[in-house]
Write a protein that holds these residues in place. Structure first.
Motif, mmCIF file in Angstrom:
data_model
loop_
_atom_site.group_PDB
_atom_site.id
_atom_site.type_symbol
_atom_site.label_atom_id
_atom_site.label_comp_id
_atom_site.label_asym_id
_atom_site.label_seq_id
_atom_site.Cartn_x
_atom_site.Cartn_y
_atom_site.Cartn_z
ATOM 1 N N VAL A 88 0.764 -1.294 -0.038
ATOM 2 C CA VAL A 88 -0.061 -0.151 -0.078
ATOM 3 C C VAL A 88 0.900 1.165 -0.048
ATOM 4 N N LEU A 89 0.352 2.249 -0.534
ATOM 5 C CA LEU A 89 0.885 3.640 -0.425
ATOM 6 C C LEU A 89 0.863 4.079 1.019
ATOM 7 N N ILE A 90 2.012 4.504 1.262
ATOM 8 C CA ILE A 90 2.243 4.997 2.820
ATOM 9 C C ILE A 90 1.422 6.386 2.719
ATOM 10 N N PRO A 91 0.248 6.492 3.907
ATOM 11 C CA PRO A 91 -0.520 7.486 4.151
ATOM 12 C C PRO A 91 0.196 8.659 4.027
ATOM 13 N N ARG A 92 -0.092 10.000 3.290
ATOM 14 C CA ARG A 92 0.399 11.297 3.727
ATOM 15 C C ARG A 92 -0.457 12.155 4.278
ATOM 16 N N PRO A 93 0.119 13.376 4.964
ATOM 17 C CA PRO A 93 -0.431 14.220 5.742
ATOM 18 C C PRO A 93 -1.618 14.924 4.689
ATOM 19 N N GLU A 94 -0.963 15.287 3.576
ATOM 20 C CA GLU A 94 -1.941 16.216 2.671
ATOM 21 C C GLU A 94 -3.243 15.391 2.415
ATOM 22 N N THR A 95 -3.245 14.081 2.548
ATOM 23 C CA THR A 95 -4.376 13.405 2.368
ATOM 24 C C THR A 95 -5.602 13.558 3.429
ATOM 25 N N SER A 183 -11.413 9.856 -3.465
ATOM 26 C CA SER A 183 -10.197 9.066 -3.899
ATOM 27 C C SER A 183 -8.941 9.790 -3.751
ATOM 28 N N ASN A 184 -7.961 9.197 -3.365
ATOM 29 C CA ASN A 184 -6.515 9.511 -3.727
ATOM 30 C C ASN A 184 -5.888 8.471 -4.631
ATOM 31 N N PRO A 185 -6.156 8.649 -5.830
ATOM 32 C CA PRO A 185 -5.862 7.885 -7.110
ATOM 33 C C PRO A 185 -4.290 8.209 -7.477
ATOM 34 N N PRO A 186 -3.869 7.153 -8.143
ATOM 35 C CA PRO A 186 -2.330 7.279 -8.866
ATOM 36 C C PRO A 186 -2.495 8.570 -9.907
ATOM 37 N N TYR A 187 -1.674 9.598 -9.563
ATOM 38 C CA TYR A 187 -1.502 10.807 -10.464
ATOM 39 C C TYR A 187 -0.218 11.296 -10.831
ATOM 40 N N VAL A 188 0.815 10.637 -10.592
ATOM 41 C CA VAL A 188 2.012 10.890 -11.048
ATOM 42 C C VAL A 188 2.418 10.679 -12.557
ATOM 43 N N ALA A 189 2.925 11.267 -13.325
ATOM 44 C CA ALA A 189 3.218 11.231 -14.795
ATOM 45 C C ALA A 189 4.151 9.876 -14.758
ATOM 46 N N PRO A 193 10.688 11.650 -12.628
ATOM 47 C CA PRO A 193 11.694 11.615 -11.826
ATOM 48 C C PRO A 193 11.633 11.107 -10.567
ATOM 49 N N HIS A 194 10.671 11.913 -9.808
ATOM 50 C CA HIS A 194 10.179 12.215 -8.554
ATOM 51 C C HIS A 194 9.816 10.358 -8.147
ATOM 52 N N LEU A 195 9.424 9.408 -9.179
ATOM 53 C CA LEU A 195 9.164 8.231 -8.785
ATOM 54 C C LEU A 195 10.625 7.338 -8.571
ATOM 55 N N ASP A 199 11.251 7.400 -0.679
ATOM 56 C CA ASP A 199 10.531 6.515 -0.198
ATOM 57 C C ASP A 199 9.490 5.646 -1.428
ATOM 58 N N VAL A 200 9.161 6.776 -2.359
ATOM 59 C CA VAL A 200 8.264 6.640 -3.535
ATOM 60 C C VAL A 200 8.760 5.212 -4.240
ATOM 61 N N ARG A 201 10.213 5.115 -4.448
ATOM 62 C CA ARG A 201 10.860 3.938 -4.952
ATOM 63 C C ARG A 201 10.350 2.586 -4.539
ATOM 64 N N SER A 206 1.468 0.982 -9.039
ATOM 65 C CA SER A 206 0.371 0.957 -9.325
ATOM 66 C C SER A 206 -0.588 2.191 -8.548
ATOM 67 N N ALA A 207 -0.115 2.383 -7.272
ATOM 68 C CA ALA A 207 -0.611 3.624 -6.552
ATOM 69 C C ALA A 207 -0.186 5.018 -6.642
ATOM 70 N N LEU A 208 0.872 5.051 -7.743
ATOM 71 C CA LEU A 208 1.484 6.071 -7.739
ATOM 72 C C LEU A 208 1.396 6.662 -9.475
ATOM 73 N N ALA A 209 1.410 6.024 -10.325
ATOM 74 C CA ALA A 209 1.662 6.432 -11.883
ATOM 75 C C ALA A 209 0.391 6.362 -12.645
ATOM 76 N N LEU A 237 -11.315 14.601 -5.163
ATOM 77 C CA LEU A 237 -9.955 14.017 -5.794
ATOM 78 C C LEU A 237 -8.944 14.581 -5.192
ATOM 79 N N GLU A 238 -7.863 13.796 -4.643
ATOM 80 C CA GLU A 238 -6.473 14.626 -4.579
ATOM 81 C C GLU A 238 -5.533 14.387 -6.009
ATOM 82 N N HIS A 239 -4.735 15.135 -6.243
ATOM 83 C CA HIS A 239 -4.137 15.257 -7.374
ATOM 84 C C HIS A 239 -2.727 15.857 -7.319
HETATM 85 N N1 GLN Z 1 1.809 12.247 -3.355
HETATM 86 C C1 GLN Z 1 2.357 11.315 -3.714
HETATM 87 C C2 GLN Z 1 3.775 11.530 -4.159
HETATM 88 O O1 GLN Z 1 3.977 12.584 -4.750
HETATM 89 C C3 GLN Z 1 1.499 10.517 -4.841
HETATM 90 C C4 GLN Z 1 0.328 10.039 -4.515
HETATM 91 C C5 GLN Z 1 -0.408 9.435 -5.402
HETATM 92 O O2 GLN Z 1 -0.009 9.403 -6.436
HETATM 93 N N2 GLN Z 1 -1.879 9.186 -4.977
HETATM 94 O O3 GLN Z 1 4.628 10.797 -3.980
#
Ligand code: GLN
Length: 277
Positions: A88-95, A183-189, A193-195, A199-201, A206-209, A237-239
């Motif tokens: 699972v994605l690690i919960p983030r404070p912004e969510t 929803s906090n869906p995947p939303y990274v392109a 390079p952030h990926l 921690d994101v690595r 599937s939860a990110l991109a 929606l989070e984005h």
């Molecule tokens: N906020 C996350 C990040 O940038 C991405 C989370 C998501 O795609 N829902 O690491």
């Protein structure tokens, strides 16, 4: 392994220059079951060989980049501890902002239906169920491994949530309606390079991109949501930091009213919402 630290002070010294001291202290607190004050005041406290080995393992994994949340198996969200694993994605404070925005729009005692799409650890669904005890919360995820984590969190925290294995709305009954969909869906392109950083690595791709602009899943959700919303129902929606205008456009084009974006604590437009007329 040679040179296992025999004391708290030796463990902190071994960590120096490899991981932040705050993280080393956190590991020792977890291993020894003591307070931060005890760690600070008694560097001479002894570690058993097992405790020393566990510390050395955590130190090596953290120095190799593994997220603290996965190493300790827990991350706080909205004041509660959630179990997390690499499923699972690690919960983030912004969510947490999604929870606040829902609470602002919904009377605490209202008996309404809430849907969380892509629940992951269950952070949003479980929190909403606990903060809005009269609501009926459904949470979907297409990952059965994620749902197992979310179920464990609901049980541990005493939340009643209905979990459904589903690719977004696919497994929900036609005609089922919700007053609120979050929803906090995947939303990274893809290829951002952030990926490849931090921690994101270690988090599920599937939860990110989500496609070349990161918007593929948001497009799908916005297109399908109206059929599952009651009239007057809200979609939140989070984005990404630079996607608010695009998501507002999508919602407006999809016939949503009262479309707006809300800023997170960093001042970034992070959540966009709209209402089915
Ligand atoms: N906020 C996350 C990040 O940038 C991405 C989370 C998501 O795609 N829902 O690491």
């Amino acid at each position: 392994m040679a040179d296992l630290p025999a004391t708290v002070g030796a463990a902190l010294a071994a960590a120096r220059g490899r991981i932040p001291a705050s993280e080393a202290r956190l590991f020792l607190r977890e291993i020894l079951g003591v307070t931060a004050a005890r760690i600070a005041a008694y560097p001479e406290d002894a570690l058993t060989p097992e405790q020393a080995e566990r510390f050395a393992d955590l130190l090596a994994c953290r120095a190799a980049g593994e997220p603290v949340a996965y190493l300790l198996g827990v991350r706080e969200f909205y004041g509660r501890d959630f179990q997390v694993s690499p499923a699972v994605l690690i919960p983030r404070p912004e969510t947490e902002l999604i929870v606040d925005l829902v609470r602002e729009r919904v009377p605490a005692g209202a008996a309404l239906a809430i849907l969380d799409l892509g629940t992951g650890s269950g952070a949003l669904a479980v929190t909403l169920a606990l903060e809005l005890p009269s609501a009926t919360v459904t949470a979907v995820d297409f990952s059965s491994a994620a749902l197992a984590v979310a179920r464990a969190n609901a049980e541990a925290l005493g939340a009643r949530v209905r979990f459904v294995e589903s690719d977004w709305f696919a497994a929900l009954a036609v005609g089922e309606r919700f007053e609120v969909i979050v929803s906090n869906p995947p939303y990274v392109a893809d290829g951002d390079p952030h990926l490849a950083e931090g921690d994101v690595r270690f988090e599920p791709a599937s939860a990110l991109a989500s496609g070349p602009a990161g918007l593929d899943d948001i497009v799908r959700i916005v297109a399908a949501a109206p059929a599952f919303l009651t009239p007057g129902g809200w979609l939140l929606l989070e984005h990404g930091y630079d996607q608010a205008a695009a998501v507002r456009e999508l919602l407006l084009a999809g016939g949503f009213a009262e479309v707006a974006s809300a800023r997170d604590l960093a001042g970034i437009e992070r959540i966009t919402l709209g209402r089915r007329p």
